[in-house]
Every structure is written in C-alpha cells, then in structure tokens.
Design an enzyme around this catalytic site. Structure first.
Site, PDB file in Angstrom:
ATOM      1  N   TYR A   1     -14.861   3.990   9.628  1.00 41.42           N
ATOM      2  CA  TYR A   1     -13.407   3.861   9.437  1.00 41.42           C
ATOM      3  C   TYR A   1     -12.688   4.353  10.695  1.00 41.42           C
ATOM      4  O   TYR A   1     -11.871   3.639  11.275  1.00 41.42           O
ATOM      5  CB  TYR A   1     -12.932   4.645   8.217  1.00 41.42           C
ATOM      6  CG  TYR A   1     -11.456   4.930   8.274  1.00 41.42           C
ATOM      7  CD1 TYR A   1     -10.985   6.197   8.632  1.00 41.42           C
ATOM      8  CD2 TYR A   1     -10.525   3.933   8.019  1.00 41.42           C
ATOM      9  CE1 TYR A   1      -9.641   6.450   8.735  1.00 41.42           C
ATOM     10  CE2 TYR A   1      -9.169   4.176   8.110  1.00 41.42           C
ATOM     11  CZ  TYR A   1      -8.734   5.444   8.476  1.00 41.42           C
ATOM     12  OH  TYR A   1      -7.392   5.682   8.587  1.00 41.42           O
TER      13      TYR A   1
ATOM     14  N   ILE B   1       1.510   3.834   2.337  1.00 45.54           N
ATOM     15  CA  ILE B   1       2.468   4.025   3.444  1.00 45.54           C
ATOM     16  C   ILE B   1       3.287   2.758   3.653  1.00 45.54           C
ATOM     17  O   ILE B   1       4.492   2.793   3.909  1.00 45.54           O
ATOM     18  CB  ILE B   1       1.732   4.437   4.735  1.00 45.54           C
ATOM     19  CG1 ILE B   1       0.859   5.656   4.466  1.00 45.54           C
ATOM     20  CG2 ILE B   1       2.722   4.738   5.856  1.00 45.54           C
ATOM     21  CD1 ILE B   1      -0.115   5.981   5.577  1.00 45.54           C
TER      22      ILE B   1
ATOM     23  N   PHE C   1      -0.413  -2.443   8.629  1.00 47.87           N
ATOM     24  CA  PHE C   1      -1.085  -1.393   7.848  1.00 47.87           C
ATOM     25  C   PHE C   1      -2.411  -1.889   7.269  1.00 47.87           C
ATOM     26  O   PHE C   1      -3.303  -1.107   7.010  1.00 47.87           O
ATOM     27  CB  PHE C   1      -0.214  -0.984   6.646  1.00 47.87           C
ATOM     28  CG  PHE C   1       1.044  -0.254   6.988  1.00 47.87           C
ATOM     29  CD1 PHE C   1       2.286  -0.882   6.919  1.00 47.87           C
ATOM     30  CD2 PHE C   1       0.998   1.084   7.367  1.00 47.87           C
ATOM     31  CE1 PHE C   1       3.464  -0.201   7.214  1.00 47.87           C
ATOM     32  CE2 PHE C   1       2.178   1.773   7.655  1.00 47.87           C
ATOM     33  CZ  PHE C   1       3.405   1.134   7.577  1.00 47.87           C
TER      34      PHE C   1
ATOM     35  N   GLU D   1     -19.635  16.303   3.993  1.00 45.55           N
ATOM     36  CA  GLU D   1     -20.212  15.757   5.234  1.00 45.55           C
ATOM     37  C   GLU D   1     -19.126  15.063   6.063  1.00 45.55           C
ATOM     38  O   GLU D   1     -18.337  14.279   5.530  1.00 45.55           O
ATOM     39  CB  GLU D   1     -21.304  14.730   4.857  1.00 45.55           C
ATOM     40  CG  GLU D   1     -22.108  14.185   6.034  1.00 45.55           C
ATOM     41  CD  GLU D   1     -22.975  15.287   6.679  1.00 45.55           C
ATOM     42  OE1 GLU D   1     -23.387  16.208   5.953  1.00 45.55           O
ATOM     43  OE2 GLU D   1     -23.173  15.231   7.908  1.00 45.55           O
TER      44      GLU D   1
ATOM     45  N   LEU E   1      -7.339  14.677  -1.006  1.00 49.66           N
ATOM     46  CA  LEU E   1      -7.063  15.937  -1.705  1.00 49.66           C
ATOM     47  C   LEU E   1      -5.915  15.846  -2.691  1.00 49.66           C
ATOM     48  O   LEU E   1      -6.074  16.213  -3.867  1.00 49.66           O
ATOM     49  CB  LEU E   1      -6.760  17.038  -0.672  1.00 49.66           C
ATOM     50  CG  LEU E   1      -6.385  18.402  -1.265  1.00 49.66           C
ATOM     51  CD1 LEU E   1      -7.538  18.987  -2.072  1.00 49.66           C
ATOM     52  CD2 LEU E   1      -5.948  19.362  -0.163  1.00 49.66           C
TER      53      LEU E   1
ATOM     54  N   GLY F   1       0.832  -1.211   0.000  1.00 43.92           N
ATOM     55  CA  GLY F   1       0.000   0.000   0.000  1.00 43.92           C
ATOM     56  C   GLY F   1       0.861   1.253   0.000  1.00 43.92           C
ATOM     57  O   GLY F   1       2.089   1.176  -0.102  1.00 43.92           O
TER      58      GLY F   1
ATOM     59  N   SER G   1      -4.640   6.744  13.330  1.00 45.09           N
ATOM     60  CA  SER G   1      -4.937   7.971  12.589  1.00 45.09           C
ATOM     61  C   SER G   1      -5.388   9.081  13.526  1.00 45.09           C
ATOM     62  O   SER G   1      -6.026   8.812  14.545  1.00 45.09           O
ATOM     63  CB  SER G   1      -6.058   7.681  11.569  1.00 45.09           C
ATOM     64  OG  SER G   1      -6.555   8.878  11.009  1.00 45.09           O
TER      65      SER G   1
ATOM     66  N   THR H   1      -7.658  10.782  13.074  1.00 50.98           N
ATOM     67  CA  THR H   1      -9.119  10.780  12.992  1.00 50.98           C
ATOM     68  C   THR H   1      -9.743  10.363  14.327  1.00 50.98           C
ATOM     69  O   THR H   1     -10.894  10.659  14.603  1.00 50.98           O
ATOM     70  CB  THR H   1      -9.564   9.879  11.816  1.00 50.98           C
ATOM     71  OG1 THR H   1     -10.814  10.306  11.338  1.00 50.98           O
ATOM     72  CG2 THR H   1      -9.595   8.435  12.186  1.00 50.98           C
TER      73      THR H   1
ATOM     74  N   LYS I   1     -10.325   2.399  13.892  1.00 51.48           N
ATOM     75  CA  LYS I   1      -9.001   2.757  14.417  1.00 51.48           C
ATOM     76  C   LYS I   1      -9.059   2.871  15.942  1.00 51.48           C
ATOM     77  O   LYS I   1      -8.177   2.410  16.656  1.00 51.48           O
ATOM     78  CB  LYS I   1      -8.516   4.073  13.803  1.00 51.48           C
ATOM     79  CG  LYS I   1      -8.137   3.954  12.322  1.00 51.48           C
ATOM     80  CD  LYS I   1      -7.063   2.906  12.099  1.00 51.48           C
ATOM     81  CE  LYS I   1      -6.708   2.749  10.629  1.00 51.48           C
ATOM     82  NZ  LYS I   1      -5.741   1.665  10.407  1.00 51.48           N
TER      83      LYS I   1
HETATM   84  C1  WQD Z   1      -8.171  16.848   3.179  1.00 55.80           C
HETATM   85  C2  WQD Z   1      -8.845  18.197   3.030  1.00 55.80           C
HETATM   86  C3  WQD Z   1     -11.185  18.052   2.535  1.00 55.80           C
HETATM   87  C4  WQD Z   1     -10.727  16.272  -1.428  1.00 55.80           C
HETATM   88  C5  WQD Z   1      -8.823  11.402   5.637  1.00 55.80           C
HETATM   89  C6  WQD Z   1      -8.990  10.404   6.767  1.00 55.80           C
HETATM   90  C7  WQD Z   1      -7.653  10.150   7.411  1.00 55.80           C
HETATM   91  C8  WQD Z   1      -6.696   9.677   6.353  1.00 55.80           C
HETATM   92  C9  WQD Z   1      -6.537  10.778   5.311  1.00 55.80           C
HETATM   93  C10 WQD Z   1      -6.652   7.322   5.928  1.00 55.80           C
HETATM   94  C11 WQD Z   1     -10.226  18.252   3.690  1.00 55.80           C
HETATM   95  C12 WQD Z   1     -10.421  18.705   1.379  1.00 55.80           C
HETATM   96  C13 WQD Z   1     -10.472  16.794  -0.181  1.00 55.80           C
HETATM   97  C14 WQD Z   1     -11.259  17.108  -2.453  1.00 55.80           C
HETATM   98  C15 WQD Z   1     -11.250  18.947  -0.917  1.00 55.80           C
HETATM   99  N1  WQD Z   1      -7.184   8.494   5.739  1.00 55.80           N
HETATM  100  N2  WQD Z   1     -10.723  18.119   0.058  1.00 55.80           N
HETATM  101  N3  WQD Z   1     -11.502  18.422  -2.153  1.00 55.80           N
HETATM  102  O1  WQD Z   1     -10.401  13.931   5.210  1.00 55.80           O
HETATM  103  O2  WQD Z   1      -8.377  15.109   6.221  1.00 55.80           O
HETATM  104  O3  WQD Z   1      -8.428  12.630   6.166  1.00 55.80           O
HETATM  105  O4  WQD Z   1      -7.845  10.965   4.720  1.00 55.80           O
HETATM  106  O5  WQD Z   1      -5.716   7.009   6.595  1.00 55.80           O
HETATM  107  O6  WQD Z   1      -7.792   9.154   8.394  1.00 55.80           O
HETATM  108  O7  WQD Z   1      -9.845  10.953   7.745  1.00 55.80           O
HETATM  109  O8  WQD Z   1      -8.146  13.878   4.054  1.00 55.80           O
HETATM  110  O9  WQD Z   1      -7.405  14.313   1.736  1.00 55.80           O
HETATM  111  O10 WQD Z   1      -9.825  13.566   2.136  1.00 55.80           O
HETATM  112  O11 WQD Z   1      -9.119  15.858   2.793  1.00 55.80           O
HETATM  113  O12 WQD Z   1     -11.481  20.139  -0.687  1.00 55.80           O
HETATM  114  O13 WQD Z   1     -11.517  16.668  -3.610  1.00 55.80           O
HETATM  115  O14 WQD Z   1      -9.053  18.448   1.645  1.00 55.80           O
HETATM  116  O15 WQD Z   1     -12.416  18.723   2.728  1.00 55.80           O
HETATM  117  O16 WQD Z   1     -10.406  19.555   4.217  1.00 55.80           O
HETATM  118  P1  WQD Z   1      -8.941  13.980   5.446  1.00 55.80           P
HETATM  119  P2  WQD Z   1      -8.633  14.347   2.607  1.00 55.80           P
END
Ligand code: WQD
Length: 338
Positions: free
Chosen positions: A152, A15, A83, A298, A202, A13, A127, A129, A156
C-alpha cells in the site's frame, strides 16, 4: 460565470465525501467517480443532505481504461482530486497484485486521459506512510522517502513518482497531499468513516468497542520508546483535511504553485499515543473504553507527527479542530450507525 468542474475519484469514500462537501461549499461543480467497492451509495444522500446539492455521480471502475477515456470525452473537467485507491495496509501485504493493479493502473489511465484532454490540475491523495519511521520528528516534506513497509505504502510512493515524471513533460501541475491519520466525522453526522468489516484503523475500532459491537480494543504494544510506551500518531480531523484539498486546488487554479509538483504534509503537528487517544475519547464522550495491551502489530512504526510549517506558511492552511472534537464527532457518527 462558469463554475469550475472538479472530478473527485473515490468521492464517496471517507476523505473523498468530506472533500466533496467542502468543494460544494466553495461553489465548485463536482462530479464523483466511485466503484462502490469500499463504500455505500447512501453516502451520496449524506453529502446532499449537508449541502442541498446532489453531486453528479458516475459508478465506474477506473481499471477499465475505455470507460475512463469515454468519461473525459463527455465531461469538461477543470481539475481532478484523486482519492480512489485500496488503502488497507495489512490487506496489501496479503494481496500485493490487487494493490498494484488498483492503485497504479488506475492512476496511469487517469493521467493519460487528463493529459489527452488538457486537464492541467491534479491533487493526489498521498500518505505520511511514504516516510516510514522518519529519522527526525516532527516530519518535514524534506524527510527522505524510505523503502515502503507495505505494498500500500509503495503504491503511494510510486504514484508520486509517476505524477512527478508526467509533470516534467506534460501540461500538468500537481500537489501530493501526505495525510497523517485522518479521523472523525462531519458535525452534521450525515457522513463519516464507514469501515466495512472488522476495522483496521484505531478510531473505528475504539468507537465500535464503545458501542459494544467489539468486545475489547487491543492496544498493539506498550513497549515502544514513547512517553507511555504506546505508538504515537498525528490524528487530524477529516474536515480539516478536506478543507486543505480546496486550498491546494485553488493554489493550482490560481497558478500560485511554485513548481509543477509540490508536496505538503497534512497533520496537526501534535503527536498522540494510543493511550492518549483512549483517554481523550473517554473524556470527550464521558464513557469508558474496554482495552487490553497485546503484542505490537507487524509493520507499525513508533511515532509519526507532522512539521506543519510548509502547509501553514506556503499553502496557507492549518488544522483548527483538536483531538477531542474529532473523537466526539466519531462517536456521534458511530451512534447513528445501525
Ligand atoms: C494507529 C495506531 C496502531 C488499531 C494507517 C496507514 C495510513 C493511513 C491510516 C490510509 C497504531 C494502533 C490500531 C487497533 C491499535 N491509511 N492500533 N489497535 O497504522 O498509523 O496508519 O492507517 O490512508 O496510510 O499506514 O493507522 O489507525 O491502523 O493505527 O493499537 O485495533 O493505533 O498500532 O499505533 P496507522 P491505524
């Protein structure tokens, strides 16, 4: 001298693969278990291309308890970095049972086999989270674990609790590493993030938009109580994150842990907004990213970034690479994708 043999579950994966590289760089003997449900076997070639050492690989579904038992009968393992888990927040809301089965039953089978075979060291992929929207920023390891916003995140939290309970009665020492937002790719560009389908996170969405694979990036909300209104996260280079796993593993192997279960936040300590990320990407790669502001997603929190004191001072690790370096490496990796 016999090398320590480390099992890395989910080692193909994002990481996991970067951690296997760093384990091999430090002279560890690595065996990977992966079910290939969310990655590709070619990642094994990528790891080998970097280190010139092909890790032993076992394709296995950790939900098959008899296969887990058999694996430990045929492998002499000194420690485990775990992982393997499903990790899409949105998907977990739609398919909770998939997440509870895949993330919890596999951990139970792994722990049963570890304890039965006297494997005493576990690094657990957790995480930030678990904190939900923390009351205080930056977030320390003492911040209260809040009711998970998704199945999810709940897996964790439950995973940490299961391990904690087992360390109380078994010869098991564990460290839970609570990641903030891992991003980027190895500078060799042989491995990186492989989001299958439409990216949820993102950075892959940014790089795919820059590559013209996606029409436009949707920025999920600009009405948060943050400097520029977009949500803030702590984006950490995946190579820095991988190196932290080696430091944590060595802490256990050398008996330096101060309790049978420890927790460390792994972040840079710096918060970056979505717009900060977009601008940093554009600067690092001299190109524009097409985006629009849309409604909040959401379940998203406003802000999260790590208090890195414990990791820096107790674990003896800190992130070295910055946001622009990570975003440059992410783009180099994207350019290599067919
Ligand atoms: C980051 C920021 C979005 C996509 C999650 C899990 C965490 C880990 C990482 C697994 C937020 C914004 C995102 C897009 C956007 N997962 N965004 N447009 O939600 O912080 O964390 O992923 O290990 O445990 O909770 O990461 O990358 O989804 O979002 O604006 O198309 O980017 O709203 O503010 P997140 P993310």
């Amino acid at each position: 001298m016999k090398k320590n043999k480390i099992l890395v579950t989910g080692g193909l994966g994002f990481i996991g693969s970067h951690t296997v590289v760093e384990l091999q760089n430090k002279g560890f003997d690595v065996v990977i278990i992966d079910d290939l449900s969310n990655t590709k076997i070619e990642v094994l070639d990528g790891i080998t291309a970097i280190t010139n050492i092909r890790p032993e690989f076992v394709q296995m579904d950790l939900k098959k308890k008899e296969d887990v038992v058999s694996f430990f009968k045929h492998h002499d393992i000194d420690g485990v970095i775990h992982f393997a888990a499903s990790k899409a927040v949105g998907e977990s809301v739609e398919q909770p049972l998939k997440y509870y089965e895949n993330n919890i039953s596999t951990l139970v089978y792994l722990l049963q086999s570890m304890t039965e075979n006297k494997v005493p060291h576990l690094i657990f992929s957790s995480s930030c989270t678990v904190y939900g929207q923390a009351d205080e920023l930056p977030i320390t390891e003492n911040a209260p674990v809040k009711k998970a916003e998704s199945p999810y995140g709940n897996t964790k939290q439950i995973g940490e609790e299961i391990i904690q309970d087992v360390t109380k009665v078994e010869n098991l020492n564990a460290i839970a590493l609570r990641y903030f937002n891992p991003i980027g790719a190895h500078d060799s560009v042989h491995i990186g993030e492989l989001p299958l389908g439409v990216p949820q996170n993102l950075i892959p969405f940014v790089t795919q938009t820059a590559a013209g694979i996606r029409e436009e990036l949707s920025v999920f909300g600009d009405d948060y109580p943050t400097p520029d209104g977009t949500a803030v996260r702590d984006y950490i280079h995946v190579v820095d994150l991988a190196k932290a796993h080696i430091v944590a593993l060595q802490r256990l192997l050398q008996g330096k842990n101060k309790s049978k279960m420890e927790y460390f936040n792994l972040g840079t300590g710096t918060g970056s907004s979505v717009l900060d990320v977009i601008h940093a990407f554009e600067k690092a790669n001299q190109m524009d990213v097409n985006y629009k502001i849309v409604a909040r997603r959401e379940g998203d929190i406003t802000a999260a970034y790590a208090n890195t004191t414990l990791a820096n001072e107790e674990l003896g690790w800190k992130a070295d690479l910055g946001l622009e370096e990570a975003l440059y490496s992410a783009w180099q990796w994207q350019l290599k994708q067919k």
